[in-house]
Design a protein around this motif. Structure first.
Motif, PDB file in Angstrom:
ATOM      1  N   VAL A  99       7.131  38.368  94.297  1.00  0.00           N
ATOM      2  CA  VAL A  99       6.119  37.345  94.516  1.00  0.00           C
ATOM      3  C   VAL A  99       5.304  37.731  95.739  1.00  0.00           C
ATOM      4  CG1 VAL A  99       7.695  35.946  95.914  1.00  0.00           C
ATOM      5  CG2 VAL A  99       5.693  34.867  94.889  1.00  0.00           C
ATOM      6  N   ALA A 100       4.017  37.423  95.716  1.00  0.00           N
ATOM      7  CA  ALA A 100       3.154  37.603  96.880  1.00  0.00           C
ATOM      8  C   ALA A 100       2.104  36.505  96.868  1.00  0.00           C
ATOM      9  CB  ALA A 100       2.476  38.976  96.876  1.00  0.00           C
ATOM     10  N   LEU A 130      12.241  33.981  88.384  1.00  0.00           N
ATOM     11  CA  LEU A 130      10.857  34.122  88.823  1.00  0.00           C
ATOM     12  C   LEU A 130      10.295  32.765  89.254  1.00  0.00           C
ATOM     13  CD1 LEU A 130       8.812  36.532  88.915  1.00  0.00           C
ATOM     14  CD2 LEU A 130       7.815  35.581  86.845  1.00  0.00           C
ATOM     15  N   ALA A 131      10.660  31.718  88.521  1.00  0.00           N
ATOM     16  CA  ALA A 131      10.221  30.379  88.893  1.00  0.00           C
ATOM     17  C   ALA A 131      10.757  29.981  90.260  1.00  0.00           C
ATOM     18  CB  ALA A 131      10.670  29.368  87.832  1.00  0.00           C
ATOM     19  N   GLU A 132      11.988  30.375  90.574  1.00  0.00           N
ATOM     20  CA  GLU A 132      12.556  30.076  91.891  1.00  0.00           C
ATOM     21  C   GLU A 132      11.797  30.800  92.997  1.00  0.00           C
ATOM     22  OE1 GLU A 132      16.700  30.974  91.887  1.00  0.00           O
ATOM     23  OE2 GLU A 132      17.149  29.671  90.176  1.00  0.00           O
ATOM     24  N   SER A 185       6.870  24.399  83.180  1.00  0.00           N
ATOM     25  CA  SER A 185       7.888  23.344  83.158  1.00  0.00           C
ATOM     26  C   SER A 185       8.750  23.349  84.407  1.00  0.00           C
ATOM     27  CB  SER A 185       8.783  23.509  81.920  1.00  0.00           C
ATOM     28  OG  SER A 185       9.606  24.665  82.037  1.00  0.00           O
ATOM     29  N   ARG A 186       8.661  24.433  85.209  1.00  0.00           N
ATOM     30  CA  ARG A 186       9.506  24.563  86.390  1.00  0.00           C
ATOM     31  C   ARG A 186       8.740  24.439  87.700  1.00  0.00           C
ATOM     32  NH1 ARG A 186      14.130  27.586  85.952  1.00  0.00           N
ATOM     33  NH2 ARG A 186      14.338  26.946  88.146  1.00  0.00           N
ATOM     34  N   LEU A 187       7.419  24.590  87.646  1.00  0.00           N
ATOM     35  CA  LEU A 187       6.633  24.614  88.879  1.00  0.00           C
ATOM     36  C   LEU A 187       5.727  23.395  88.992  1.00  0.00           C
ATOM     37  CD1 LEU A 187       5.517  28.372  88.905  1.00  0.00           C
ATOM     38  CD2 LEU A 187       7.441  27.335  90.146  1.00  0.00           C
ATOM     39  N   ASP A 188       5.474  22.988  90.215  1.00  0.00           N
ATOM     40  CA  ASP A 188       4.565  21.875  90.479  1.00  0.00           C
ATOM     41  C   ASP A 188       3.132  22.403  90.547  1.00  0.00           C
ATOM     42  OD1 ASP A 188       3.477  19.443  91.139  1.00  0.00           O
ATOM     43  OD2 ASP A 188       4.048  19.557  93.258  1.00  0.00           O
ATOM     44  N   LEU A 189       2.683  22.937  89.429  1.00  0.00           N
ATOM     45  CA  LEU A 189       1.308  23.422  89.271  1.00  0.00           C
ATOM     46  C   LEU A 189       0.805  22.954  87.910  1.00  0.00           C
ATOM     47  CD1 LEU A 189       1.502  27.170  90.467  1.00  0.00           C
ATOM     48  CD2 LEU A 189       0.432  25.267  91.705  1.00  0.00           C
ATOM     49  N   ALA A 190      -0.502  22.739  87.811  1.00  0.00           N
ATOM     50  CA  ALA A 190      -1.073  22.373  86.511  1.00  0.00           C
ATOM     51  C   ALA A 190      -0.891  23.532  85.536  1.00  0.00           C
ATOM     52  CB  ALA A 190      -2.549  22.045  86.669  1.00  0.00           C
ATOM     53  N   PRO A 191      -0.606  23.249  84.267  1.00  0.00           N
ATOM     54  CA  PRO A 191      -0.415  24.337  83.290  1.00  0.00           C
ATOM     55  C   PRO A 191      -1.573  25.315  83.251  1.00  0.00           C
ATOM     56  CG  PRO A 191       0.270  22.250  82.348  1.00  0.00           C
ATOM     57  CD  PRO A 191      -0.372  21.922  83.664  1.00  0.00           C
ATOM     58  N   GLU A 192      -2.801  24.812  83.394  1.00  0.00           N
ATOM     59  CA  GLU A 192      -3.961  25.704  83.333  1.00  0.00           C
ATOM     60  C   GLU A 192      -4.072  26.604  84.560  1.00  0.00           C
ATOM     61  OE1 GLU A 192      -5.486  21.672  84.871  1.00  0.00           O
ATOM     62  OE2 GLU A 192      -4.052  22.410  83.367  1.00  0.00           O
TER      63      GLU A 192
END
Length: 419
Positions: A99-100, A130-132, A185-192
């Protein structure tokens, strides 16, 4: 049927386009006065000043140094604002996940790489890991008051970019992996805000933006990983091809000894020059350089040290791989006619021994002699993940109005160098 450029745009849409025009000018041309921005964007001065004010409010731009003008009073430069807005790049490869985080000025704010055996772990476990990594990076950025624009994942394989699906990644043993959906489904980001792309494509974007070939309008990037891919920039734009799968150069049938490739075919170029071929050639099973639980760059430094000491097996292997690399690259150069070929991944880290035999083959085989230079990436194994972060930020450059306007602290804690 009218194209997108021909469709009517309302006042809100027009302002978004103009905000994008100004922000892109700051990205491509650097700090400049409002008057120069107006000339370069074709907007009037009053509109430009209003747009700059909004970009400041959204923490995308800031006022910089005051410079003397050729005529009239001094002017104050407008520049991209560092740190406040950032993009996350993620990468999955055979031996590691990474990740960067980059800001608008392409400064690295956070970076981490974890060695692992992706094939053994399996698709679901790797995407969860990767989600972590992404969640940790996002948490650090938000704690520092940064707004995260999005995340882009680099994967070595055929990617359905529109849907965020890895259709086939032979060296990972993945098929039809819904990477974007699972991350969403794992991250607090909009799907788009979550996307997936080929690692060589993203590496090429990074090299074009900030690497050794920055600003070169026609370049070919070659990954030096287990798989060998190619990213092509032509006239300043990434070439994707009819179905988006340009660059699968590692599967050109060039190996005279028909070794089996990860794709299931025999004789592919990457069976000669891929990372697995290198490790087999320089060391026997049980050697430390073939232990995938150790960081890849550390293992490559061991190989480099052996070559520097004159180890015959290592030197012979590198010379043969360098020649095979040049043969394959010469075919691509004759087809694409780039200004530069950028060698990335392990090709760059061991470039002291690979580049010269590759250049000799290019000199003998390329028809347009002297038209193309071969250079070593200075981004190393970070090219794809940095390209992912750079691509994630493209959402903001395409529509700056998505950036929030609230004022929050922007100090970033010390995070150390690239892992």
């Amino acid at each position: 049927m009218r194209g997108q450029a021909d469709r009517p745009v309302d006042q809100t849409g027009l302002r978004r386009l103009n905000l994008s025009r100004v922000l892109r000018s700051l990205r491509s041309d650097g700090p400049q006065s409002r008057a120069l921005l107006a000339r370069r964007t074709g907007l009037n001065k009053a509109t430009t000043s209003s747009l700059v004010a909004e970009l400041e409010q959204r923490r995308l731009a800031q006022l910089g140094a005051i410079v003397a003008g050729a005529v009239g009073r001094p002017s104050q430069l407008v520049e991209l604002r560092p740190r406040a807005v950032c993009g996350v790049g993620l990468e999955i490869n055979v031996n590691y996940a990474a990740v960067a985080v980059l800001d608008l000025t392409d400064q690295v704010l956070f970076s981490k790489r974890v060695p692992l055996d992706v094939v053994e772990l399996g698709q679901v476990a790797v995407i969860d890991l990767l989600a972590e990594l992404a969640a940790d990076a996002i948490a650090v950025m938000r704690e520092a008051g940064n707004w995260v624009a999005g995340a882009t994942v680099a994967v070595p394989g055929l990617v359905d970019v529109e849907n965020g699906v890895v259709q086939h990644a032979p060296n990972l043993r993945w098929r039809e992996a819904s990477v974007a959906e699972r991350l969403a489904s794992r991250l607090d980001l909009a799907p788009e805000a979550i996307s997936v792309d080929n690692d060589a494509n993203l590496s090429a974007l990074a090299e074009h933006a900030v690497g050794v070939a920055a600003g070169v309008s026609d370049l070919l990037y070659l990954t030096g990983e287990v798989g060998v891919g190619g990213g092509v920039i032509a006239d300043g734009r990434l070439v994707r091809g009819a179905t988006g799968f340009t660059g699968e150069v590692g599967h050109m049938p060039l190996n005279p000894a028909p070794a089996e490739c990860g794709c299931g075919r025999r004789g592919c170029w990457e069976t000669q020059v891929g990372l697995a071929a290198l490790l087999r050639a320089v060391a026997d099973p049980g050697d430390e350089v073939r232990d995938s639980t150790h960081d890849l760059e550390l293992r490559l430094r061991v190989i480099a040290a052996r070559a520097a000491k004159g180890d015959a097996r290592t030197r012979t292997a590198l010379a043969e791989i360098g020649s095979a690399l040049g043969v394959g690259a010469s075919i691509l150069v004759n087809v694409l006619n780039p200004t530069a070929v950028v060698l990335g991944g392990y090709f760059a880290l061991l470039g002291e021994w690979l580049a010269e035999p590759a250049r000799r083959e290019l000199a003998e085989r390329v028809m347009a002699t002297g038209s193309c230079r071969l250079v070593l990436s200075d981004l190393g194994f970070t090219a794809a993940v940095r390209g992912g972060a750079h691509a994630a930020l493209d959402r903001v450059f395409a529509d700056p109005s998505i950036a929030p306007t609230e004022i929050v602290p922007t100090e970033v804690p010390h995070l150390g160098g690239i892992a």
